[in-house]
Design a protein around this motif. Sequence first.
Motif, mmCIF file in Angstrom:
data_model
loop_
_atom_site.group_PDB
_atom_site.id
_atom_site.type_symbol
_atom_site.label_atom_id
_atom_site.label_comp_id
_atom_site.label_asym_id
_atom_site.label_seq_id
_atom_site.Cartn_x
_atom_site.Cartn_y
_atom_site.Cartn_z
ATOM 1 N N THR A 94 -6.816 38.003 56.117
ATOM 2 C CA THR A 94 -7.943 38.323 55.240
ATOM 3 C C THR A 94 -7.656 39.533 54.367
ATOM 4 O OG1 THR A 94 -8.955 39.650 56.998
ATOM 5 C CG2 THR A 94 -9.603 37.343 56.868
ATOM 6 N N LYS A 129 -15.491 43.305 56.141
ATOM 7 C CA LYS A 129 -14.698 44.154 55.261
ATOM 8 C C LYS A 129 -15.287 45.562 55.172
ATOM 9 C CE LYS A 129 -12.414 40.756 52.289
ATOM 10 N NZ LYS A 129 -11.056 41.260 52.610
ATOM 11 N N THR A 168 -7.609 40.174 61.391
ATOM 12 C CA THR A 168 -7.143 40.422 60.026
ATOM 13 C C THR A 168 -5.698 39.976 59.846
ATOM 14 O OG1 THR A 168 -8.647 42.302 59.760
ATOM 15 C CG2 THR A 168 -6.734 42.221 58.301
#
Length: 294
Positions: free
Chosen positions: A199, A127, A194
């Motif tokens: 996510t 992240k 992603t």
Amino acid sequence: MSTSHGAEAVEAVEGAAGHAAHEAADATLHGGGDAPSRLVEILGRAGLLAYGAVHLLIAGLGLRLALGSRPAEVDQQGAVAAVAAVGVGGLLLLVLFVAGLVAFAAWQITAAVAGFRWVSGGERFRKRVGATAKAIAVLAVAIAATRTVLGAPTNGRAGPQKLVAWLLELPGGALLVGAVAVTVMIVAGTMVYTGLARTFMGDLVDEPPEWARRAAVVLGAAGNLARAVAFGAVGVLFAIAALRGDPSRVGGLDAALRELVSRWQGVTPLVAVSLGLGAFGIYCVLDARYRRSY
């Protein structure tokens, strides 16, 4: 005695009011999350809206290209130019865009350094890398908008070509350009992950409204996959420039999308990517409203 008690009550009320005002000011200045201040967070959410608007404009330009029109540039610069074409109102809107985008970049840089405390390990690292990439992306849009506001000449291909030409003049220049290509493709790969693993939903508050959650899942997945294709195509152009030692082969998003049309001998990939970029633009609206701030 009653006068004394009355004075004490007044002092207590004034003290409580002062404490509340101090806490409110502290919250405004310092916030409570990854954003360096509450003001930056508010501006950053506005920047997310601007970022989403840019993707929607790029999607529209891409669809125009697919339908046979020939917009000047199907990229961030083209989107900025479309806003500026409105006139004085468009230029003022670009100024607001820049303020919001810079604030969002500051928010993401702070998050990249010490944010995403609700996850740990590899997920937190991923992240933070994503936040760094997003900060760079929004700053690129902010720079394009700033140049337009200031009336500076722009060329979507000139920047990447100058970079590649400069790198090729260095010792091992082809390897350096290849490293850029690999880096861009890695970013594209993280976008694929992603989008498929969804996510990005972890960046939103824990319990958004059900309609917003469902919309975010679909729009975020489609948007990230479309962006992955676009970034991957840019990476391929850098790789070709590295292999051939030819800066003219490289380009940004506009060149990558046009390459999709020429290579596939049709507009289907361009339409799909454009719709995906539009989906990401709408997702940014949900992200701005429901993004986790702590």
